[in-house]
Design a protein around this motif. Sequence first.
Motif, short mmCIF file in Angstrom:
data_model
loop_
_atom_site.label_atom_id
_atom_site.label_comp_id
_atom_site.label_asym_id
_atom_site.label_seq_id
_atom_site.Cartn_x
_atom_site.Cartn_y
_atom_site.Cartn_z
N UNK A 34 55.94 -130.79 7.59
CA UNK A 34 54.90 -130.41 8.54
C UNK A 34 55.34 -130.74 9.97
N UNK A 35 55.93 -131.92 10.18
CA UNK A 35 56.39 -132.29 11.52
C UNK A 35 57.49 -131.35 12.01
N UNK A 36 58.36 -130.95 11.11
CA UNK A 36 59.42 -130.00 11.49
C UNK A 36 58.82 -128.64 11.80
N UNK A 37 57.83 -128.22 11.01
CA UNK A 37 57.18 -126.92 11.25
C UNK A 37 56.55 -126.87 12.63
N UNK A 38 55.95 -127.96 13.05
CA UNK A 38 55.33 -128.01 14.37
C UNK A 38 56.37 -127.93 15.48
N UNK A 39 57.60 -128.34 15.17
CA UNK A 39 58.66 -128.31 16.16
C UNK A 39 59.01 -129.67 16.71
N UNK A 40 58.56 -130.72 16.04
CA UNK A 40 58.80 -132.09 16.51
C UNK A 40 60.13 -132.58 15.97
N UNK A 41 61.05 -132.89 16.87
CA UNK A 41 62.37 -133.39 16.50
C UNK A 41 62.64 -134.68 17.26
N UNK A 79 54.88 -143.03 5.65
CA UNK A 79 55.26 -141.78 5.00
C UNK A 79 54.10 -141.16 4.22
N UNK A 80 53.00 -141.90 4.10
CA UNK A 80 51.89 -141.42 3.28
C UNK A 80 50.63 -141.16 4.10
N UNK A 81 50.81 -140.88 5.38
CA UNK A 81 49.67 -140.47 6.20
C UNK A 81 49.13 -139.14 5.70
N UNK A 82 47.81 -139.05 5.63
CA UNK A 82 47.19 -137.82 5.15
C UNK A 82 47.13 -137.72 3.64
N UNK A 83 47.50 -138.78 2.93
CA UNK A 83 47.53 -138.72 1.47
C UNK A 83 46.13 -138.61 0.86
N UNK A 84 45.16 -139.35 1.42
CA UNK A 84 43.80 -139.35 0.84
C UNK A 84 43.17 -137.97 0.83
N UNK A 85 43.11 -137.25 1.98
CA UNK A 85 42.53 -135.90 1.92
C UNK A 85 43.36 -134.94 1.07
N UNK A 94 39.02 -126.00 -0.94
CA UNK A 94 39.79 -127.19 -0.52
C UNK A 94 40.42 -127.08 0.86
N UNK A 95 40.29 -125.94 1.51
CA UNK A 95 40.98 -125.77 2.79
C UNK A 95 40.55 -126.79 3.85
N UNK A 96 39.27 -127.18 3.93
CA UNK A 96 38.93 -128.23 4.91
C UNK A 96 39.74 -129.51 4.72
N UNK A 97 39.98 -129.91 3.47
CA UNK A 97 40.81 -131.09 3.22
C UNK A 97 42.26 -130.84 3.64
N UNK A 98 42.72 -129.61 3.45
CA UNK A 98 44.08 -129.25 3.86
C UNK A 98 44.23 -129.37 5.38
N UNK A 99 43.24 -128.90 6.12
CA UNK A 99 43.27 -128.98 7.58
C UNK A 99 43.32 -130.45 8.02
N UNK A 100 42.49 -131.28 7.41
CA UNK A 100 42.46 -132.70 7.76
C UNK A 100 43.80 -133.36 7.43
N UNK A 101 44.38 -132.99 6.29
CA UNK A 101 45.69 -133.54 5.91
C UNK A 101 46.73 -133.25 6.97
N UNK A 102 46.80 -132.01 7.41
CA UNK A 102 47.80 -131.62 8.41
C UNK A 102 47.58 -132.34 9.73
N UNK A 103 46.34 -132.47 10.14
CA UNK A 103 46.05 -133.12 11.42
C UNK A 103 46.33 -134.62 11.37
N UNK A 149 48.40 -122.86 12.74
CA UNK A 149 47.05 -122.52 13.18
C UNK A 149 46.06 -123.62 12.84
N UNK A 150 46.32 -124.37 11.78
CA UNK A 150 45.41 -125.45 11.39
C UNK A 150 45.40 -126.59 12.40
N UNK A 151 46.51 -126.76 13.13
CA UNK A 151 46.59 -127.86 14.10
C UNK A 151 46.60 -127.35 15.54
#
Length: 302
Positions: A19-26, A63-69, A127-136, A248-250
Amino acid sequence: VLLGSGLTVLSQPLMYVKVLVQVGYEPLPPTLGRNIFGRQVYQLPGLFAYAKHIVKVDGRAGLFKGLTPRLCSSAIGTVVHGKVLQVPGARHRGPGASKKEPVSSLEQVLKETSREMVARSAATLITHPFHVITLRCMVQFIGRETKYSGTLSAFSTIYREEGILGFFAGLIPRLLGDILSLWLCNMLAYLINTYALENGVGDPHPPQAAGDPLQVSTMTEMKSYSQAVTGFFASMLTYPFVLVSNLMAVNNCGLAGGLLPYAPSYSSWLDCWNQLRREGNMSRGNSLFFRKVPAGKRYVWE
């Protein structure tokens, strides 16, 4: 549900880095290396180097940020998917029939794929709302924010700032990608199983051996392999939909990772798609091991 949750936990670091690479963060600069042909090229850090950087900043738990949602999404999605398939009339199988039972006609493939499409789409929608929260939650690593720290507070934040539609940011490309991938996978598998495995090479066995258990077992195993291969091929072809959906989710959600210089404010997912295509970034994040710096890149080096 338990099996899915276990796989979700194991794959969390991989998804986090992706996800971090997809956003363009290097966060790490490219290094000079050699490709498979021995030519020197600049390469971006791979999965393990990237993960090591995250551990250095946030520890192993980072490494486990966003795991709960994501666990909530996995569990709820599994239940919804199963419930939709159990709707009366959804399946016409005997008491001992297996879900892996091979289909032998195009009509059966179309029916099974249609049912699976409805089940997957329902699970994705719920489940998409949980997916959005996970990505953010993951993208917060870039700007060191804490805006989406908890799942419940994240629901409140999204509803307050973006309304109901905020929970479904990036839903359309995600649904389209899932549906296209499913149909491509099943139709390609049907063509291979029907014309390559069964009819394409003739029948090397005599008629009396047609019911040989060994032959049936071998054919079933080959068909399962073809399903896996076509599934991988379909996921590669539809990867741009996954990338656009996640962006688009973030996008423009108040996090540094969804704003310039990482990403412009896209007016729609089609606008995002067109910009990525012009930049040559449609496959960004698809590979996390040997990553050559692309000519049309848009990355922000720290």
